[in-house]
Design a protein around this motif. Structure first.
Motif, PDB file in Angstrom:
ATOM      1  N   MET A  23     -36.829   6.936  -0.356  1.00 52.26           N
ATOM      2  CA  MET A  23     -37.958   6.304  -1.022  1.00 52.26           C
ATOM      3  C   MET A  23     -38.257   7.018  -2.333  1.00 52.26           C
ATOM      4  N   ARG A  24     -38.826   6.282  -3.245  1.00 54.55           N
ATOM      5  CA  ARG A  24     -39.313   6.829  -4.515  1.00 54.55           C
ATOM      6  C   ARG A  24     -40.795   7.170  -4.297  1.00 54.55           C
ATOM      7  N   ILE A  25     -41.132   8.451  -4.385  1.00 50.46           N
ATOM      8  CA  ILE A  25     -42.465   8.900  -3.980  1.00 50.46           C
ATOM      9  C   ILE A  25     -43.211   9.550  -5.136  1.00 50.46           C
ATOM     10  N   LEU A  26     -44.478   9.200  -5.251  1.00 48.24           N
ATOM     11  CA  LEU A  26     -45.405   9.786  -6.218  1.00 48.24           C
ATOM     12  C   LEU A  26     -46.296  10.783  -5.487  1.00 48.24           C
ATOM     13  N   ILE A  27     -46.477  11.954  -6.093  1.00 48.97           N
ATOM     14  CA  ILE A  27     -47.380  12.973  -5.554  1.00 48.97           C
ATOM     15  C   ILE A  27     -48.579  13.072  -6.477  1.00 48.97           C
ATOM     16  N   VAL A  28     -49.772  12.879  -5.919  1.00 48.93           N
ATOM     17  CA  VAL A  28     -51.012  13.012  -6.685  1.00 48.93           C
ATOM     18  C   VAL A  28     -51.770  14.173  -6.050  1.00 48.93           C
TER      19      VAL A  28
END
Length: 137
Positions: free
Chosen positions: A1-6
């Motif tokens: 998966m392509r994951i964004l970390i905020v």
């Protein structure tokens, strides 16, 4: 998966990035404040996101979460205080409380991988709190 970390805690964001990459995922960006996060949601097209509630510009992670939900991107809150999650979970699948263990994070990630892939019925790990009504139900 392509994951964004905020996540506004740099060490925690780097640790999360390392765990995700070790599990074979691509981290498409890390944001410490809401404007950058919202830009990455639009520009990087993540498949999933981990979102802290308290960011550098205040408790704006909820707004980022609502933006993700509006775009159909599943996400999970990561917070030191899960009581700050709105009762509707702002469209999130659930939350994981900080501090968490590496094993707890891995178990939550394994569950989320199958959930995002459309599989249901898997036992929810104790490290993950699910929304009462999941966004895709």
């Amino acid at each position: 998966m392509r994951i964004l970390i905020v996540e506004d805690e740099a060490l925690l964001a780097m640790e999360m990035e390392s765990e995700l990459e070790s599990a074979g995922h691509e981290v498409v960006g890390i944001a410490a404040e809401s404007a950058t996060a919202k830009s990455l949601v639009s520009d990087a097209s993540p498949d999933f996101a981990f979102v802290d509630i308290q960011l550098q510009d205040g408790p704006t992670g909820i707004d980022v979460g609502r933006e993700l939900a509006a775009r159909g991107v599943p996400y999970k809150f990561v917070s030191g205080n899960l009581k700050r999650i709105p009762t509707d979970y702002a469209g999130a699948i659930g939350g994981i409380e900080k501090p968490y263990t590496v094993n707890g994070f891995r178990n939550a990630l394994a569950f989320l991988e199958t959930y995002v892939a459309g599989e249901r019925g898997r036992q929810v790990p104790s490290s993950l709190v699910l929304a009462k009504r999941l966004p895709t139900e």
